[in-house]
Design an enzyme around this catalytic site. Sequence first.
Site, PDB file in Angstrom:
ATOM      1  N   ASP A  74       0.850  -1.181   0.000  1.00  0.00           N
ATOM      2  CA  ASP A  74       0.000   0.000   0.000  1.00  0.00           C
ATOM      3  C   ASP A  74       0.892   1.240   0.000  1.00  0.00           C
ATOM      4  O   ASP A  74       1.912   1.259   0.687  1.00  0.00           O
ATOM      5  CB  ASP A  74      -0.829   0.009   1.292  1.00  0.00           C
ATOM      6  CG  ASP A  74      -2.301   0.107   1.027  1.00  0.00           C
ATOM      7  OD1 ASP A  74      -2.707   1.154   0.500  1.00  0.00           O
ATOM      8  OD2 ASP A  74      -3.034  -0.838   1.345  1.00  0.00           O
ATOM      9  N   ASP A 121      -3.120   4.728  -2.450  1.00  0.00           N
ATOM     10  CA  ASP A 121      -4.205   5.066  -1.535  1.00  0.00           C
ATOM     11  C   ASP A 121      -4.722   6.481  -1.788  1.00  0.00           C
ATOM     12  O   ASP A 121      -3.935   7.438  -1.806  1.00  0.00           O
ATOM     13  CB  ASP A 121      -3.687   4.964  -0.091  1.00  0.00           C
ATOM     14  CG  ASP A 121      -4.745   5.293   0.926  1.00  0.00           C
ATOM     15  OD1 ASP A 121      -5.690   4.512   1.060  1.00  0.00           O
ATOM     16  OD2 ASP A 121      -4.642   6.374   1.558  1.00  0.00           O
ATOM     17  N   GLU A 129      -6.706   3.426  -5.635  1.00  0.00           N
ATOM     18  CA  GLU A 129      -7.975   3.444  -4.901  1.00  0.00           C
ATOM     19  C   GLU A 129      -8.746   4.697  -5.302  1.00  0.00           C
ATOM     20  O   GLU A 129      -8.390   5.808  -4.930  1.00  0.00           O
ATOM     21  CB  GLU A 129      -7.716   3.449  -3.391  1.00  0.00           C
ATOM     22  CG  GLU A 129      -8.988   3.281  -2.611  1.00  0.00           C
ATOM     23  CD  GLU A 129      -9.072   4.138  -1.366  1.00  0.00           C
ATOM     24  OE1 GLU A 129      -9.970   3.898  -0.558  1.00  0.00           O
ATOM     25  OE2 GLU A 129      -8.260   5.086  -1.194  1.00  0.00           O
ATOM     26  N   HIS A 188     -10.878  -3.866   3.618  1.00  0.00           N
ATOM     27  CA  HIS A 188     -10.799  -3.413   5.016  1.00  0.00           C
ATOM     28  C   HIS A 188     -11.625  -2.156   5.272  1.00  0.00           C
ATOM     29  O   HIS A 188     -11.693  -1.705   6.411  1.00  0.00           O
ATOM     30  CB  HIS A 188      -9.330  -3.146   5.351  1.00  0.00           C
ATOM     31  CG  HIS A 188      -8.748  -2.039   4.522  1.00  0.00           C
ATOM     32  ND1 HIS A 188      -8.529  -2.188   3.161  1.00  0.00           N
ATOM     33  CD2 HIS A 188      -8.405  -0.777   4.822  1.00  0.00           C
ATOM     34  CE1 HIS A 188      -8.063  -1.049   2.680  1.00  0.00           C
ATOM     35  NE2 HIS A 188      -7.978  -0.176   3.666  1.00  0.00           N
ATOM     36  N   ASP A 189     -12.196  -1.565   4.239  1.00  0.00           N
ATOM     37  CA  ASP A 189     -13.008  -0.353   4.418  1.00  0.00           C
ATOM     38  C   ASP A 189     -14.505  -0.631   4.277  1.00  0.00           C
ATOM     39  O   ASP A 189     -15.313   0.303   4.317  1.00  0.00           O
ATOM     40  CB  ASP A 189     -12.628   0.708   3.374  1.00  0.00           C
ATOM     41  CG  ASP A 189     -11.273   1.319   3.646  1.00  0.00           C
ATOM     42  OD1 ASP A 189     -10.850   1.370   4.816  1.00  0.00           O
ATOM     43  OD2 ASP A 189     -10.621   1.750   2.676  1.00  0.00           O
TER      44      ASP A 189
HETATM   45  C1  NOJ Z   1      -8.264   4.529   2.136  1.00  0.00           C
HETATM   46  C2  NOJ Z   1      -7.822   3.445   3.055  1.00  0.00           C
HETATM   47  O1  NOJ Z   1      -8.220   2.220   2.532  1.00  0.00           O
HETATM   48  C3  NOJ Z   1      -8.463   3.742   4.381  1.00  0.00           C
HETATM   49  O2  NOJ Z   1      -8.371   2.659   5.273  1.00  0.00           O
HETATM   50  C4  NOJ Z   1      -7.822   4.994   4.914  1.00  0.00           C
HETATM   51  O3  NOJ Z   1      -8.412   5.357   6.129  1.00  0.00           O
HETATM   52  C5  NOJ Z   1      -7.996   6.145   3.921  1.00  0.00           C
HETATM   53  N1  NOJ Z   1      -7.706   5.775   2.580  1.00  0.00           N
HETATM   54  C6  NOJ Z   1      -7.093   7.294   4.269  1.00  0.00           C
HETATM   55  O4  NOJ Z   1      -5.777   6.945   3.981  1.00  0.00           O
END
Ligand code: NOJ
Length: 559
Positions: free
Chosen positions: A89, A191, A245, A322-323
């Site tokens: 990441d 990210d 992302e 994970h989100d």
């Molecule tokens: C996306 C990540 O997947 C998430 O977990 C994070 O909190 C935010 N970006 C900020 O970096």
Amino acid sequence: MIYQIYPRSFRDTDGDGIGDINGILEKLDYIESLGVNTVWINPMILSNQEDNGYDVISYTEVDPLFGSEADGERLIRALKDRGMRIIFDFPLNHTSDQHPWFQEALKGPKNPYRDYYVWTDGKDNRPYPNNWTAAFGGSAWSRELNSNQYYLHLFKQSMPDVNWDHPPLRKEMAEVLKYWIEKGIDGFRLDAFIYIDVDKDFPEHPEETGPGQDLNENGGNIPYYLSEMNESIKEAGEDVFLVGEATSADAELAQWYTDPENNMVDKIITMQYFPEKEDEKDDAVPGDKQHAPLDLKAFKEVQKAFKAQEDRGGPVLFWTNHDMPRSLHKFASADSEFRDNAAKMMAALLYLQKGIPIIYNGEEIGMKNTAFDDPGNIPDAGVMDFYQEASKAGWDHKKIMRHLNLIARDVSRGIMQWDDSEKVGFTDGLSWTLYNRESKYNVEDQEKDENSILHFYRKLIELKKTALFQKGAYEMLETKDTLYVYRRTLDEKEALVCCNFSEEADTIEIAEEWTSGHIVLENDGNSLEGGRLLLPHMEPPYLSKMNKPSKTVHNDLYL
Ligand code: NOJ
């Protein structure tokens, strides 16, 4: 095929209750046995851990929470020895406020690191330069104490946005990537990269206050920033895989981001795959923390739109990460008798389409969300505000917690269930977060059961490697909303994937020339007769493979 590891929750070997690199190393046989060829690991670099690794203090140091530099190198080497690839990441939109660059920047406007971040002057004695809010709550601006200047943080006060407009910053970021490529990293997940082009006019949000992210996403300079970075990292290695992302990207933006001419990213991960039934939400309560079932009709439209990615090998295919809450909860309650079938069906539905599957650790054994009983224990932003608003709207505690436990990011970050012992085979210490202790839904039990979700995933991954599913044409069939049916064809080979989301058995008509009325498959008393396929409720899909023109039927593709 990619296996996503949330390292904190995967396997802890030193008893501190937090997963570590040695834990991943210990489980490499298991990971390899799944048949995946790539591992993506959420951030393990030095971080303030306010956002589990996304608030970076050093881009090139391994966080001691997870292990040493030598452990990191061993992991990379061990994966390489197994012929696997590794994706790290790369949080490139912001750092922690503890990062030495930001600490320097705080020394004043003349400091050489000042321009590594985004600053503006305070205006007219207003509390903030404009009305932008940060994703994790509050204003997107914080005042620096020694001047009348404010720094931008689109996510969180302690995560200042870096300034991609500033060439030295861009150079440093490219150096970071080169460092890891030279260490053997094969790719990166960029990210939150869609926010790196900030509008320096800082226009007001049209609402009284509104997300700063909305006004700063998908900016026109991103191709310039990323193509420059991509040119520069070529010195360290060719063919570095980049998956960006892009939470809000629709299919059209996905095309833009992945257009080889623009030289930005190979794939994007979007959150737009999963449209919900918005009309089932309560208007009196913020929609983003309310659970609503997936809108299947809209979901199909989204999938059709992403077919545009076909000539680029298809999009990445995933149900969760994970989100997001765990995938199971999108269609079946974990207590339902259909838990296994739902998990299997969803895997086949997405992963046999064209594209690259990303399997989130634990999904392959049908893990469910963890359940918090108190909003105060959920670290996710906005939870307490939601609780208050929902209470005002008349929701009781139970209802609010049910929704939060289906929506909050933390519920999918639970501990990997290796067995059903007291600490589920994760740690000897005290786990950093919640876990479910369940017989059957753990690796040990599923290894023993040939019909388990785990074995299904293995077979599915093998099948996915065949030319038909790698290269075959894809066509979604028009069916009623509760069915999801598509076929893949390559030369003389054909497969039909049929999924039934309803609570009733169902049938579909299949074109005569596809089946010629042959019985394609029989299982549990369900069969294809005279061109009609009987679909049991939430059963795994029926796959058929026919060698035209002889129309021989191979049942071996049934999973
Ligand atoms: C996306 C990540 O997947 C998430 O977990 C994070 O909190 C935010 N970006 C900020 O970096």
